[in-house]
Design an enzyme around this catalytic site. Sequence first.
Site, short mmCIF file in Angstrom:
data_model
loop_
_atom_site.label_atom_id
_atom_site.label_comp_id
_atom_site.label_asym_id
_atom_site.label_seq_id
_atom_site.Cartn_x
_atom_site.Cartn_y
_atom_site.Cartn_z
N PHE A 268 -3.28 -6.52 2.28
CA PHE A 268 -2.66 -5.30 1.93
C PHE A 268 -3.54 -4.80 0.96
O PHE A 268 -4.02 -5.49 0.13
CB PHE A 268 -1.26 -5.60 1.17
N ASP A 269 -3.87 -3.38 0.95
CA ASP A 269 -4.25 -2.55 -0.40
C ASP A 269 -3.16 -2.53 -1.05
O ASP A 269 -1.88 -2.78 -0.79
CB ASP A 269 -4.79 -1.06 0.31
N GLY A 270 -3.48 -2.24 -2.36
CA GLY A 270 -2.43 -2.13 -3.68
C GLY A 270 -1.63 -0.79 -3.86
O GLY A 270 -0.48 -0.99 -3.35
N PHE B 157 -3.27 -3.48 5.80
CA PHE B 157 -2.48 -2.35 5.68
C PHE B 157 -3.03 -1.42 4.39
O PHE B 157 -3.25 -2.09 3.55
CB PHE B 157 -1.30 -2.49 5.26
#
Length: 303
Positions: free
Chosen positions: A160-162, A272
């Site tokens: 995941f991106d943040g 994502f």
Amino acid sequence: MAMRPDKLVIAISSRALFDLNDSHKVFEELGLQAFSRYQVERENDVLQKGDAFHLVEKFLKINEQLEGEPRVEVILLSRNSADTGLRVFNSIEHYGLDITRAAFCNGESPYRYIGPFGCNLFLSTDGLDVRRALDQGVAAATLVAGGSREQRDDVLRFAFDGDAVIFSDEAEQIFKRDGLDAFTRAERASAQMPLGGGPFKGFLEALQTLQAEFGLESCPIRTALVTARSAPAHERVIRTLRAWDIRVDESVFLGGLPKGEFLRAFGADVFFDDQPAHCASAAEHVATGHVPHGIANIANSDA
């Protein structure tokens, strides 16, 4: 929208699960009737695997490692009719996928069934359907073609991106408006203040609940935060996850480096990210889902 606390449910479109490019081209060029004939005439021809196939395959295998009722489920949501969708179900049976629930909407958007099915995540190739799902409060992403890779083991790896994915885009708004220096100052000043939740916070919490049913050495799910942030902006992220009582298995702070090689090293089954440019780059290495949320997508509403 009420989730099903007993299960982790992923909804997936038929075009994400299987390669339907040929039949979709028939639909776009010749219309619905020609598309229907094309599918019915080929309903016993097995469809090739789509970009999300291996992700779904690994996800469903988790049930084999737990006793009792299945804890994960995949729901098929499709714009096909039930008649033309027979080819899809025949292909599901051919590959041995345990998918039994579906909604066939005959040209209409299937997103409206996400809520009744209690889905935690929606994956599609249709950006409009994905935005509608996000508006319902469901984690959702548009799959970017070209990045699917069959992994060498059964461990399911989510990356995941943040900002604007796990977290809100409040910090990213400062970066976009005022630049990197202002962003760094703001994050340093707010290091003790948890960020707001983004669209994938609930999904990450649900994943952690499922992970907790396994021992650390036997868990078939791993998670990673792969972010362009670097020190000192890392501190607020760490403290936010601590405040939420959410653990990610790996955290990579890249300071603006391209993410693709790091995602491949992690072995991500899917990544994502909210930034279209980052998604295009990552998709050269791993299956990638664009999350059309936050300030990065205001000027990219059709991306």
